[in-house]
Design an enzyme around this catalytic site. Structure first.
Site, PDB file in Angstrom:
ATOM      1  N   CYS A  57      46.743   5.637  61.102  1.00 47.85           N
ATOM      2  CA  CYS A  57      47.549   6.174  60.111  1.00 47.85           C
ATOM      3  C   CYS A  57      48.148   7.573  60.815  1.00 47.85           C
ATOM      4  O   CYS A  57      47.251   8.240  61.180  1.00 47.85           O
ATOM      5  CB  CYS A  57      47.113   6.272  58.519  1.00 47.85           C
ATOM      6  SG  CYS A  57      48.002   7.457  57.657  1.00 47.85           S
ATOM      7  N   CYS A  60      46.775  10.360  58.046  1.00 53.57           N
ATOM      8  CA  CYS A  60      45.478  10.977  57.822  1.00 53.57           C
ATOM      9  C   CYS A  60      44.710  10.507  58.947  1.00 53.57           C
ATOM     10  O   CYS A  60      43.302  10.897  59.125  1.00 53.57           O
ATOM     11  CB  CYS A  60      44.814  10.437  56.555  1.00 53.57           C
ATOM     12  SG  CYS A  60      44.624   8.526  56.566  1.00 53.57           S
ATOM     13  N   CYS A 103      48.611   2.976  53.632  1.00 49.26           N
ATOM     14  CA  CYS A 103      47.461   3.352  53.944  1.00 49.26           C
ATOM     15  C   CYS A 103      46.196   3.342  52.828  1.00 49.26           C
ATOM     16  O   CYS A 103      46.494   4.006  51.921  1.00 49.26           O
ATOM     17  CB  CYS A 103      47.221   4.731  54.572  1.00 49.26           C
ATOM     18  SG  CYS A 103      45.672   5.202  55.016  1.00 49.26           S
ATOM     19  N   CYS A 106      44.952   7.282  52.444  1.00 42.87           N
ATOM     20  CA  CYS A 106      45.720   8.320  51.947  1.00 42.87           C
ATOM     21  C   CYS A 106      46.871   8.096  51.155  1.00 42.87           C
ATOM     22  O   CYS A 106      47.627   8.891  50.838  1.00 42.87           O
ATOM     23  CB  CYS A 106      46.161   9.250  53.069  1.00 42.87           C
ATOM     24  SG  CYS A 106      47.539   8.727  54.245  1.00 42.87           S
ATOM     25  N   CYS A 127      54.675  -5.652  58.472  1.00 38.25           N
ATOM     26  CA  CYS A 127      56.039  -5.081  59.152  1.00 38.25           C
ATOM     27  C   CYS A 127      55.845  -3.518  58.971  1.00 38.25           C
ATOM     28  O   CYS A 127      55.984  -3.069  57.793  1.00 38.25           O
ATOM     29  CB  CYS A 127      57.292  -5.635  58.482  1.00 38.25           C
ATOM     30  SG  CYS A 127      58.734  -5.099  59.411  1.00 38.25           S
TER      31      CYS A 127
HETATM   32 ZN   LIG Z   1      46.663   7.410  55.813  1.00 37.21          ZN
END
Ligand SMILES: [Zn+2]
Length: 148
Positions: A57, A60, A103, A106, A127
């Site tokens: 991510c 985060c 995610c 986060c 995607c």
């Molecule tokens: Zn994240």
């Protein structure tokens, strides 16, 4: 162990984890990650990028996808047919045909997930915006069938 002068090493210093070294999101990254934006197709750095490693991510640092699960769907965005366990959350937007993925740590926007396209045996396509991801190269060559 005591250091010079007999002063013990402090236990209160936190590990310099990824959060301490992350650069702030750019305005474009904020538009995508925090406001469910979509980068233009074929614009992202990971569309045609297939090095071995882990995609995390951008916001985060949580590991999200493996390069082994990445495939070229020809759609203009990085696509994966699987995520790391419990790393990605699917969010059914009200009434829409598309399912948003975020995610799990986060809540940052990643992109959308599609199923039933029969592009890979897993029949799933995550995607993802390149701008929602950061890549870390695998530290060692992946050799699952190496002799032991
Ligand atoms: Zn994240």
């Amino acid at each position: 162990m005591a250091v010079n002068g007999g002063i013990p090493a402090s236990r209160d210093v936190p590990d310099p984890g990824p959060a301490r070294t992350r650069r702030p999101l750019t305005e474009t990254e904020k538009r995508i990650i925090e406001h469910q934006g979509t980068e233009p197709p074929f614009s992202g750095e990971f569309v045609s990028f297939f090095e071995p490693g882990i995609y995390s991510c951008r916001k985060c640092g949580a590991p999200l996808f493996r390069s082994e699960d990445k495939f070229d769907a020809g759609c203009g965005w990085p696509c994966f047919d699987d995520s790391l366990p419990d790393a990605v959350t699917s969010v059914h937007a009200g009434g829409g045909r598309r399912t948003e993925i975020t995610c799990a740590r986060c809540g940052g926007h990643l992109g959308h997930i599609f199923n039933g396209e029969r592009l890979t045996p897993k029949n799933l396509r995550y995607c993802v915006n390149s701008l929602s991801l950061e890549f870390r190269a695998a530290p060692l060559p992946i050799a699952a069938d190496a002799p032991r």
